[in-house]
Motif scaffolding. Structure first.
Motif, PDB file in Angstrom:
ATOM      1  N   CYS A  57       2.171  -3.161   2.156  1.00  0.00           N
ATOM      2  CA  CYS A  57       0.872  -3.792   1.875  1.00  0.00           C
ATOM      3  C   CYS A  57       0.910  -4.625   0.597  1.00  0.00           C
ATOM      4  O   CYS A  57       0.000  -5.425   0.344  1.00  0.00           O
ATOM      5  N   THR A  82      -2.709  -6.115   0.834  1.00  0.00           N
ATOM      6  CA  THR A  82      -3.419  -6.223   2.106  1.00  0.00           C
ATOM      7  C   THR A  82      -4.028  -4.871   2.438  1.00  0.00           C
ATOM      8  O   THR A  82      -3.319  -3.894   2.690  1.00  0.00           O
ATOM      9  N   ARG A  93      -9.171  -8.864   3.770  1.00  0.00           N
ATOM     10  CA  ARG A  93      -8.166  -7.801   3.715  1.00  0.00           C
ATOM     11  C   ARG A  93      -7.159  -8.046   2.601  1.00  0.00           C
ATOM     12  O   ARG A  93      -6.706  -7.119   1.946  1.00  0.00           O
ATOM     13  N   LYS A  94      -6.794  -9.307   2.380  1.00  0.00           N
ATOM     14  CA  LYS A  94      -5.809  -9.621   1.323  1.00  0.00           C
ATOM     15  C   LYS A  94      -6.549  -9.869   0.014  1.00  0.00           C
ATOM     16  O   LYS A  94      -7.347 -10.797  -0.114  1.00  0.00           O
TER      17      LYS A  94
END
Length: 231
Positions: A57, A82, A93-94
């Motif tokens: 992530c 993320t 999300r990011k």
């Protein structure tokens, strides 16, 4: 352009000083390539664990300085995290990594300390995992050098400085780079005051360490020459 000689394992070794005043670890050029990527993977794992997320992530972290030991800086200024869909909700999300971590003390001090401890743990008590990290590091580095980096994306590589970021020309230093047509170039990125001061500190530490190593090297060479003369 990259040449085969750039990766000659028979080239003279460089030296990294360990915590033991009299202990030195010899590393070849191949080791340098591996260590940078291992540290980069380690910062992803450490940040991921801190946020209770998978290491995958975390993206875009930069390593400055030496690729092993303590003379390096993990920099999340340009990194992103993320978030899982369950956490993102109404947000994108990011997100910027520093915004998600939201803890300057951890970013500027604790992150580095945790990474150093994890380095030592992997080398001593988890050799299998360390060997796997080496293999992964080689694959990722050679892929970037040969196929090029993603457009507009910088990766951390130990290269000879051209004076960028006020790092003395000719000093091998890990910096953000881009690769294209089997050649590399240092990428110019904005940095904050903390990173700028940290780079200057690391440069001083590496130069001091280099002088110490050269002094030991010269003393050993004189001792060897003296023994040969006596024979």
């Amino acid at each position: 352009m990259l040449e085969e000689s750039d990766f000659d394992v028979n080239k003279p070794a460089t030296f990294v000083h360990s915590d033991d005043e009299d202990a030195y670890v010899s590393t070849t050029n191949n080791d340098i390539l591996m260590m940078i990527m291992i540290v980069l993977l380690l910062v992803m794992e450490t940040v991921g664990a801190h946020l209770r997320l998978d290491a995958s992530c975390v993206d875009g972290a930069i390593i400055w300085g030496n690729s092993w030991g303590v003379h390096f800086l993990p920099d999340l200024y340009h990194a992103t995290v993320t978030l899982p869909e369950t956490l993102a909700r109404l947000r994108e999300r990011k997100q910027p990594a520093r915004k998600v971590v939201a803890d300057d003390v951890w970013l500027k001090k604790d992150l580095h300390q945790q990474m150093v401890k994890q380095q030592n743990l992997q080398r001593v008590s988890k050799p299998a995992r360390f060997n796997l990290s080496q293999s992964t590091a080689i694959i990722k580095h050679i892929h970037d050098l040969w196929h090029g980096t993603e457009p507009d994306k910088a990766v951390s590589m130990a290269v000879f400085s051209d004076g960028s970021y006020d790092v003395p020309s000719g000093l091998m230093f890990t910096m953000p780079t881009v690769c294209k047509d089997r050649s590399w170039k240092i990428k110019q990125l904005p940095i904050d005051a903390f990173v700028e001061l940290s780079i200057k500190r690391i440069v001083r530490e590496i130069e001091t360490e280099t002088k110490r190593v050269m002094k030991v090297w010269e003393e050993e060479e004189r001792a060897y020459t003296s023994l040969k003369t006596q024979d």
